[in-house]
Design a protein around this motif. Structure first.
Motif, PDB file in Angstrom:
ATOM      1  N   THR A  63       2.780 -22.069 -46.282  1.00 44.09           N
ATOM      2  CA  THR A  63       2.601 -21.906 -44.839  1.00 44.09           C
ATOM      3  C   THR A  63       1.888 -23.139 -44.303  1.00 44.09           C
ATOM      4  N   LYS A  64       1.839 -23.224 -42.964  1.00 41.13           N
ATOM      5  CA  LYS A  64       1.298 -24.422 -42.323  1.00 41.13           C
ATOM      6  C   LYS A  64       0.324 -23.997 -41.226  1.00 41.13           C
ATOM      7  N   ILE A  65      -0.784 -24.724 -41.155  1.00 44.54           N
ATOM      8  CA  ILE A  65      -1.844 -24.425 -40.193  1.00 44.54           C
ATOM      9  C   ILE A  65      -1.500 -25.060 -38.852  1.00 44.54           C
ATOM     10  N   TRP A  66      -1.518 -24.256 -37.785  1.00 38.91           N
ATOM     11  CA  TRP A  66      -1.183 -24.774 -36.467  1.00 38.91           C
ATOM     12  C   TRP A  66      -2.354 -25.570 -35.888  1.00 38.91           C
ATOM     13  N   THR A  67      -2.055 -26.407 -34.916  1.00 39.69           N
ATOM     14  CA  THR A  67      -3.028 -27.370 -34.405  1.00 39.69           C
ATOM     15  C   THR A  67      -4.294 -26.712 -33.857  1.00 39.69           C
ATOM     16  N   GLU A  68      -4.190 -25.540 -33.274  1.00 40.72           N
ATOM     17  CA  GLU A  68      -5.379 -24.885 -32.698  1.00 40.72           C
ATOM     18  C   GLU A  68      -6.311 -24.337 -33.774  1.00 40.72           C
ATOM     19  N   ASN A  69      -5.860 -24.368 -35.026  1.00 45.15           N
ATOM     20  CA  ASN A  69      -6.658 -23.826 -36.131  1.00 45.15           C
ATOM     21  C   ASN A  69      -7.126 -24.899 -37.110  1.00 45.15           C
ATOM     22  N   LEU A  70      -7.119 -26.157 -36.691  1.00 42.44           N
ATOM     23  CA  LEU A  70      -7.416 -27.252 -37.618  1.00 42.44           C
ATOM     24  C   LEU A  70      -8.904 -27.516 -37.812  1.00 42.44           C
ATOM     25  N   SER A  71      -9.764 -26.916 -36.990  1.00 42.78           N
ATOM     26  CA  SER A  71     -11.200 -27.162 -37.130  1.00 42.78           C
ATOM     27  C   SER A  71     -11.756 -26.441 -38.350  1.00 42.78           C
ATOM     28  N   ALA A  72     -12.925 -26.904 -38.792  1.00 46.66           N
ATOM     29  CA  ALA A  72     -13.572 -26.286 -39.952  1.00 46.66           C
ATOM     30  C   ALA A  72     -13.867 -24.814 -39.708  1.00 46.66           C
ATOM     31  N   GLU A  73     -14.182 -24.479 -38.454  1.00 44.48           N
ATOM     32  CA  GLU A  73     -14.523 -23.088 -38.137  1.00 44.48           C
ATOM     33  C   GLU A  73     -13.292 -22.187 -38.117  1.00 44.48           C
ATOM     34  N   ALA A  74     -12.152 -22.726 -37.699  1.00 42.03           N
ATOM     35  CA  ALA A  74     -10.966 -21.894 -37.476  1.00 42.03           C
ATOM     36  C   ALA A  74     -10.006 -21.841 -38.649  1.00 42.03           C
ATOM     37  N   LEU A  75     -10.005 -22.853 -39.489  1.00 41.45           N
ATOM     38  CA  LEU A  75      -8.931 -22.971 -40.482  1.00 41.45           C
ATOM     39  C   LEU A  75      -8.900 -21.801 -41.467  1.00 41.45           C
ATOM     40  N   ILE A  76      -9.997 -21.540 -42.134  1.00 36.84           N
ATOM     41  CA  ILE A  76      -9.987 -20.477 -43.148  1.00 36.84           C
ATOM     42  C   ILE A  76      -9.718 -19.105 -42.524  1.00 36.84           C
ATOM     43  N   PRO A  77     -10.357 -18.727 -41.414  1.00 37.51           N
ATOM     44  CA  PRO A  77     -10.003 -17.440 -40.797  1.00 37.51           C
ATOM     45  C   PRO A  77      -8.527 -17.344 -40.424  1.00 37.51           C
ATOM     46  N   SER A  78      -7.942 -18.441 -39.947  1.00 38.65           N
ATOM     47  CA  SER A  78      -6.518 -18.403 -39.597  1.00 38.65           C
ATOM     48  C   SER A  78      -5.652 -18.261 -40.833  1.00 38.65           C
ATOM     49  N   LEU A  79      -6.054 -18.917 -41.917  1.00 35.76           N
ATOM     50  CA  LEU A  79      -5.298 -18.793 -43.161  1.00 35.76           C
ATOM     51  C   LEU A  79      -5.410 -17.372 -43.713  1.00 35.76           C
ATOM     52  N   GLN A  80      -6.559 -16.779 -43.585  1.00 32.28           N
ATOM     53  CA  GLN A  80      -6.723 -15.384 -44.026  1.00 32.28           C
ATOM     54  C   GLN A  80      -5.806 -14.456 -43.234  1.00 32.28           C
ATOM     55  N   GLN A  81      -5.648 -14.723 -41.945  1.00 30.18           N
ATOM     56  CA  GLN A  81      -4.717 -13.939 -41.136  1.00 30.18           C
ATOM     57  C   GLN A  81      -3.274 -14.137 -41.619  1.00 30.18           C
ATOM     58  N   SER A  82      -2.938 -15.369 -41.970  1.00 30.66           N
ATOM     59  CA  SER A  82      -1.604 -15.635 -42.502  1.00 30.66           C
ATOM     60  C   SER A  82      -1.367 -14.876 -43.798  1.00 30.66           C
ATOM     61  N   LEU A  83      -2.379 -14.846 -44.662  1.00 24.89           N
ATOM     62  CA  LEU A  83      -2.240 -14.129 -45.940  1.00 24.89           C
ATOM     63  C   LEU A  83      -2.023 -12.643 -45.698  1.00 24.89           C
ATOM     64  N   ALA A  84      -2.744 -12.084 -44.716  1.00 21.52           N
ATOM     65  CA  ALA A  84      -2.572 -10.663 -44.412  1.00 21.52           C
ATOM     66  C   ALA A  84      -1.148 -10.385 -43.938  1.00 21.52           C
ATOM     67  N   LYS A  85      -0.622 -11.256 -43.092  1.00 18.45           N
ATOM     68  CA  LYS A  85       0.745 -11.085 -42.616  1.00 18.45           C
ATOM     69  C   LYS A  85       1.750 -11.225 -43.754  1.00 18.45           C
ATOM     70  N   LEU A  86       1.504 -12.165 -44.638  1.00 23.04           N
ATOM     71  CA  LEU A  86       2.419 -12.418 -45.758  1.00 23.04           C
ATOM     72  C   LEU A  86       2.245 -11.410 -46.899  1.00 23.04           C
ATOM     73  N   ARG A  87       1.225 -10.576 -46.795  1.00 22.44           N
ATOM     74  CA  ARG A  87       0.935  -9.529 -47.801  1.00 22.44           C
ATOM     75  C   ARG A  87       0.679 -10.144 -49.176  1.00 22.44           C
ATOM     76  N   THR A  88      -0.123 -11.184 -49.196  1.00 22.65           N
ATOM     77  CA  THR A  88      -0.443 -11.848 -50.450  1.00 22.65           C
ATOM     78  C   THR A  88      -1.898 -12.289 -50.428  1.00 22.65           C
ATOM     79  N   GLU A  89      -2.493 -12.419 -51.597  1.00 14.59           N
ATOM     80  CA  GLU A  89      -3.890 -12.838 -51.683  1.00 14.59           C
ATOM     81  C   GLU A  89      -4.031 -14.352 -51.615  1.00 14.59           C
TER      82      GLU A  89
END
Length: 267
Positions: A63-89
């Motif tokens: 998967t790929k991180i979108w531009t609004e999620n590139l900051s240190a504060e946003a990246l990991i939470p956004s990736l965690q949301q992606s994992l939840a959607k993808l149903r994978t750890e």
């Protein structure tokens, strides 16, 4: 981590269409799936994978991180949301989808956040997409070249992106080609059709084989099971040196993807 040479792209596919594409592909033997936050199809891709019954450990998911999620504060939470959607750890590969517009977030900040995501077990590898030579160097300076699994770029017979490819090769960064069939334009090319006729292959098989023989990974998409099955055969097609040389002559810097306000200053 080695990037698999052949996979399935899901750009522009949503809902039941992407579910059918992914399930058909997995049924045919595909094991590499490429998605992105901005595609808005991660949940559908996750559903298709779950319903396919293919064990997670057999899959390579990007998967790929979108531009609004590139900051240190946003990246990991956004990736965690992606994992939840993808149903994978975890995902196997996480890319910066596009460089931050106007360098609002530095490449170094995002790369360091990606390394933190990797260390946390959220992704097994990290990399880049749509990065120029200058931006690749910034990423290398930030975290070291060994952390960069690939640069995924538009690359097809009409845009062979030689400056970026050569720089990446010098540094040891593998290239993944997207838009490899040039939105279908290359399928109608007379030269490619002639090569296909010679090999009793399809134009798509010829183009995909050309890319893989050039050392690039490919992620073609299709909504048709027959095309998904046909594209797989590109893996066993060996083009001649003269075929490769002829396709090299098609390069015309014909870039198809360059969104205003998002695209960097291309090489």
């Amino acid at each position: 981590m080695a990037i698999p040479a052949f996979g399935l792209g899901t750009f522009r596919l949503q809902g039941d269409v992407v579910i059918a594409s992914v399930k058909n592909a997995l049924g045919l033997g595909y094991r590499v799936i490429d998605t992105a936050q901005i595609y808005q199809n991660e949940a559908a891709v996750g559903q298709a994978i779950a319903e396919s019954g293919v064990p997670r450990e057999q899959l390579f998911i990007t998967t790929k991180i979108w531009t609004e999620n590139l900051s240190a504060e946003a990246l990991i939470p956004s990736l965690q949301q992606s994992l939840a959607k993808l149903r994978t750890e975890y995902v196997d590969l996480t890319l910066i989808h596009w460089p931050s517009p106007g360098a609002a977030v530095s490449v170094a900040e995002t790369m360091q956040a990606l390394v933190a995501a990797k260390e946390a077990g959220l992704t097994r590898a990290i990399g880049l997409s749509n990065f120029t030579t200058a931006l690749m160097q910034q990423a290398i300076d930030a975290v070291g070249v060994d952390e960069i699994a690939t640069n995924q770029i538009e690359l097809h017979p009409y845009l062979q992106n030689r400056k970026v490819v050569e720089f990446a090769r010098q540094k040891g960064i593998p290239i993944t080609s997207y838009m490899t069939l040039a939105y279908g334009k290359a399928l109608k090319d007379r030269l490619i059709q002639a090569i296909a006729d010679k090999h009793q292959a399809t134009p798509a098989q010829v183009i995909l084989a050309w890319a893989m023989q050039s050392g690039y990974a490919v992620i073609p998409s299709s909504t048709q099971r027959a095309n998904l099955e046909s594209n797989l055969k590109a893996r066993s097609l060996m083009l001649h040196a003269e075929d490769m040389a002829q396709i090299a002559t098609l390069d015309s810097n014909d870039r198809l993807v360059s969104p205003e306000g998002l695209a960097p200053a291309w090489d």
